[in-house]
Scaffold this motif. Sequence first.
Motif, PDB file in Angstrom:
ATOM      1  N   ARG A   1      -5.262  -9.838   0.698  1.00 20.84           N
ATOM      2  CA  ARG A   1      -5.839 -10.832  -0.201  1.00 20.84           C
ATOM      3  C   ARG A   1      -7.357 -10.673  -0.274  1.00 20.84           C
ATOM      4  O   ARG A   1      -7.951 -10.722  -1.354  1.00 20.84           O
ATOM      5  CB  ARG A   1      -5.463 -12.233   0.275  1.00 20.84           C
ATOM      6  N   ARG A   2      -7.989 -10.478   0.892  1.00 18.91           N
ATOM      7  CA  ARG A   2      -9.444 -10.325   0.960  1.00 18.91           C
ATOM      8  C   ARG A   2      -9.909  -9.094   0.192  1.00 18.91           C
ATOM      9  O   ARG A   2     -10.954  -9.105  -0.454  1.00 18.91           O
ATOM     10  CB  ARG A   2      -9.872 -10.224   2.416  1.00 18.91           C
ATOM     11  N   LEU A   3      -9.108  -8.012   0.246  1.00 18.88           N
ATOM     12  CA  LEU A   3      -9.482  -6.767  -0.421  1.00 18.88           C
ATOM     13  C   LEU A   3      -9.032  -6.709  -1.877  1.00 18.88           C
ATOM     14  O   LEU A   3      -9.443  -5.826  -2.613  1.00 18.88           O
ATOM     15  CB  LEU A   3      -8.877  -5.572   0.330  1.00 18.88           C
ATOM     16  N   GLY A   4      -8.148  -7.629  -2.260  1.00 14.68           N
ATOM     17  CA  GLY A   4      -7.612  -7.603  -3.621  1.00 14.68           C
ATOM     18  C   GLY A   4      -6.521  -6.550  -3.781  1.00 14.68           C
ATOM     19  O   GLY A   4      -6.293  -6.051  -4.880  1.00 14.68           O
ATOM     20  N   TRP A   5      -5.853  -6.219  -2.692  1.00 10.31           N
ATOM     21  CA  TRP A   5      -4.782  -5.228  -2.696  1.00 10.31           C
ATOM     22  C   TRP A   5      -3.439  -5.929  -2.657  1.00 10.31           C
ATOM     23  O   TRP A   5      -3.328  -7.097  -2.297  1.00 10.31           O
ATOM     24  CB  TRP A   5      -4.861  -4.334  -1.468  1.00 10.31           C
ATOM     25  N   SER A   6      -2.398  -5.163  -2.980  1.00 10.90           N
ATOM     26  CA  SER A   6      -1.055  -5.708  -2.799  1.00 10.90           C
ATOM     27  C   SER A   6      -0.735  -5.683  -1.306  1.00 10.90           C
ATOM     28  O   SER A   6      -1.308  -4.889  -0.546  1.00 10.90           O
ATOM     29  CB  SER A   6      -0.026  -4.869  -3.561  1.00 10.90           C
ATOM     30  N   GLN A   7       0.175  -6.550  -0.915  1.00  8.41           N
ATOM     31  CA  GLN A   7       0.549  -6.598   0.495  1.00  8.41           C
ATOM     32  C   GLN A   7       1.214  -5.291   0.919  1.00  8.41           C
ATOM     33  O   GLN A   7       0.984  -4.806   2.027  1.00  8.41           O
ATOM     34  CB  GLN A   7       1.471  -7.784   0.765  1.00  8.41           C
ATOM     35  N   SER A   8       1.997  -4.705   0.043  1.00  8.66           N
ATOM     36  CA  SER A   8       2.680  -3.454   0.410  1.00  8.66           C
ATOM     37  C   SER A   8       1.670  -2.315   0.607  1.00  8.66           C
ATOM     38  O   SER A   8       1.844  -1.477   1.500  1.00  8.66           O
ATOM     39  CB  SER A   8       3.737  -3.076  -0.627  1.00  8.66           C
ATOM     40  N   ARG A   9       0.617  -2.288  -0.219  1.00  8.47           N
ATOM     41  CA  ARG A   9      -0.395  -1.240  -0.049  1.00  8.47           C
ATOM     42  C   ARG A   9      -1.138  -1.431   1.277  1.00  8.47           C
ATOM     43  O   ARG A   9      -1.360  -0.475   2.011  1.00  8.47           O
ATOM     44  CB  ARG A   9      -1.391  -1.255  -1.218  1.00  8.47           C
ATOM     45  N   ALA A  10      -1.509  -2.658   1.576  1.00 11.01           N
ATOM     46  CA  ALA A  10      -2.197  -2.940   2.829  1.00 11.01           C
ATOM     47  C   ALA A  10      -1.299  -2.592   4.021  1.00 11.01           C
ATOM     48  O   ALA A  10      -1.765  -2.037   5.019  1.00 11.01           O
ATOM     49  CB  ALA A  10      -2.623  -4.403   2.889  1.00 11.01           C
ATOM     50  N   ARG A  11       0.003  -2.869   3.912  1.00 15.20           N
ATOM     51  CA  ARG A  11       0.946  -2.556   4.994  1.00 15.20           C
ATOM     52  C   ARG A  11       1.032  -1.035   5.192  1.00 15.20           C
ATOM     53  O   ARG A  11       1.022  -0.539   6.322  1.00 15.20           O
ATOM     54  CB  ARG A  11       2.333  -3.117   4.695  1.00 15.20           C
ATOM     55  N   ASP A  12       1.099  -0.282   4.077  1.00 15.62           N
ATOM     56  CA  ASP A  12       1.152   1.179   4.191  1.00 15.62           C
ATOM     57  C   ASP A  12      -0.098   1.734   4.864  1.00 15.62           C
ATOM     58  O   ASP A  12      -0.011   2.641   5.688  1.00 15.62           O
ATOM     59  CB  ASP A  12       1.320   1.818   2.809  1.00 15.62           C
ATOM     60  N   VAL A  13      -1.249   1.184   4.532  1.00 13.82           N
ATOM     61  CA  VAL A  13      -2.494   1.633   5.156  1.00 13.82           C
ATOM     62  C   VAL A  13      -2.502   1.235   6.625  1.00 13.82           C
ATOM     63  O   VAL A  13      -2.861   2.032   7.499  1.00 13.82           O
ATOM     64  CB  VAL A  13      -3.722   1.069   4.407  1.00 13.82           C
ATOM     65  N   TRP A  14      -2.106   0.002   6.919  1.00 10.41           N
ATOM     66  CA  TRP A  14      -2.086  -0.512   8.302  1.00 10.41           C
ATOM     67  C   TRP A  14      -1.275   0.415   9.210  1.00 10.41           C
ATOM     68  O   TRP A  14      -1.700   0.789  10.286  1.00 10.41           O
ATOM     69  CB  TRP A  14      -1.487  -1.909   8.291  1.00 10.41           C
ATOM     70  N   TYR A  15      -0.061   0.757   8.749  1.00 15.64           N
ATOM     71  CA  TYR A  15       0.855   1.564   9.550  1.00 15.64           C
ATOM     72  C   TYR A  15       0.697   3.077   9.321  1.00 15.64           C
ATOM     73  O   TYR A  15       1.509   3.853   9.806  1.00 15.64           O
ATOM     74  CB  TYR A  15       2.302   1.154   9.278  1.00 15.64           C
ATOM     75  N   ARG A  16      -0.312   3.469   8.571  1.00 11.14           N
ATOM     76  CA  ARG A  16      -0.585   4.884   8.261  1.00 11.14           C
ATOM     77  C   ARG A  16       0.573   5.549   7.539  1.00 11.14           C
ATOM     78  O   ARG A  16       0.875   6.725   7.749  1.00 11.14           O
ATOM     79  CB  ARG A  16      -0.922   5.667   9.530  1.00 11.14           C
ATOM     80  N   ASN A  17       1.241   4.807   6.677  1.00 12.31           N
ATOM     81  CA  ASN A  17       2.331   5.357   5.880  1.00 12.31           C
ATOM     82  C   ASN A  17       1.882   5.734   4.476  1.00 12.31           C
ATOM     83  O   ASN A  17       2.691   6.242   3.697  1.00 12.31           O
ATOM     84  CB  ASN A  17       3.484   4.341   5.774  1.00 12.31           C
ATOM     85  N   ALA A  18       0.621   5.494   4.158  1.00 11.94           N
ATOM     86  CA  ALA A  18       0.121   5.804   2.825  1.00 11.94           C
ATOM     87  C   ALA A  18       0.082   7.316   2.641  1.00 11.94           C
ATOM     88  O   ALA A  18      -0.395   8.042   3.514  1.00 11.94           O
ATOM     89  CB  ALA A  18      -1.269   5.210   2.628  1.00 11.94           C
ATOM     90  N   ARG A  19       0.583   7.791   1.521  1.00  8.63           N
ATOM     91  CA  ARG A  19       0.575   9.236   1.260  1.00  8.63           C
ATOM     92  C   ARG A  19      -0.830   9.739   0.979  1.00  8.63           C
ATOM     93  O   ARG A  19      -1.151  10.881   1.235  1.00  8.63           O
ATOM     94  CB  ARG A  19       1.476   9.552   0.078  1.00  8.63           C
ATOM     95  N   ARG A  20      -1.631   8.859   0.408  1.00 11.98           N
ATOM     96  CA  ARG A  20      -3.015   9.210   0.133  1.00 11.98           C
ATOM     97  C   ARG A  20      -3.864   7.958   0.222  1.00 11.98           C
ATOM     98  O   ARG A  20      -3.370   6.845   0.076  1.00 11.98           O
ATOM     99  CB  ARG A  20      -3.165   9.865  -1.228  1.00 11.98           C
ATOM    100  N   ILE A  21      -5.140   8.150   0.486  1.00 14.88           N
ATOM    101  CA  ILE A  21      -6.106   7.058   0.484  1.00 14.88           C
ATOM    102  C   ILE A  21      -7.161   7.439  -0.544  1.00 14.88           C
ATOM    103  O   ILE A  21      -7.822   8.472  -0.406  1.00 14.88           O
ATOM    104  CB  ILE A  21      -6.770   6.872   1.868  1.00 14.88           C
TER     105      ILE A  21
END
Length: 124
Positions: free
Chosen positions: A43-63
Motif C-alpha cells: 500500500r505504501r509503495l502503491g504496488w499490488s499485494q501479489s507483486r510485493a509478496r513476490d519481491v518479499w519472497y524473491r519469487n519475482a522473475r524480474r525487478i
Amino acid sequence: MSDFPSEKSKMSASVEASVLIKELASPAPAGAHVETLIRNVARRLGWSQSRARDVWYRNARRIDAEEIDALRKAARERAAGAAGRGTDEQHEDGRTEPEYVRRIEDRLVALEAELARLSERMAR
C-alpha cells in the motif's frame, strides 16, 4: 559511496529488493502476520499485494529499475524521517512513542488500583 547493498557488492536486484521491502516493513509489531506486513508495504509503495509478496519472497522473475528506485527512495525517506524524529517513533494511530508508553503506564496504574480494590473486597 552509496547506502544500498547492491551498489557495494554483486548483490542481485532481487535480493536487494527483498531486503529493502523487509526493512520498510520493520519494526514489525509482536505477533504481526507477514501477509499484513506485505499488504502495508504494498500500500505504501502503491504496488499490488501479489507483486510485493513476490519481491518479499524473491519469487519475482524480474525487478524493474523503477521498482528498485521506488524501494530505495522509500528507504531513504524512512531513514531521513527516523533521523529527524529521534526516538519519538510514530505509531499508526498518530501517537509518538513517549505518548504511547505514557498511555500504557496510565492504564497499568488504573488496573493496579482496581486490582487493589478487588483484593480488599475479597479480604473482607
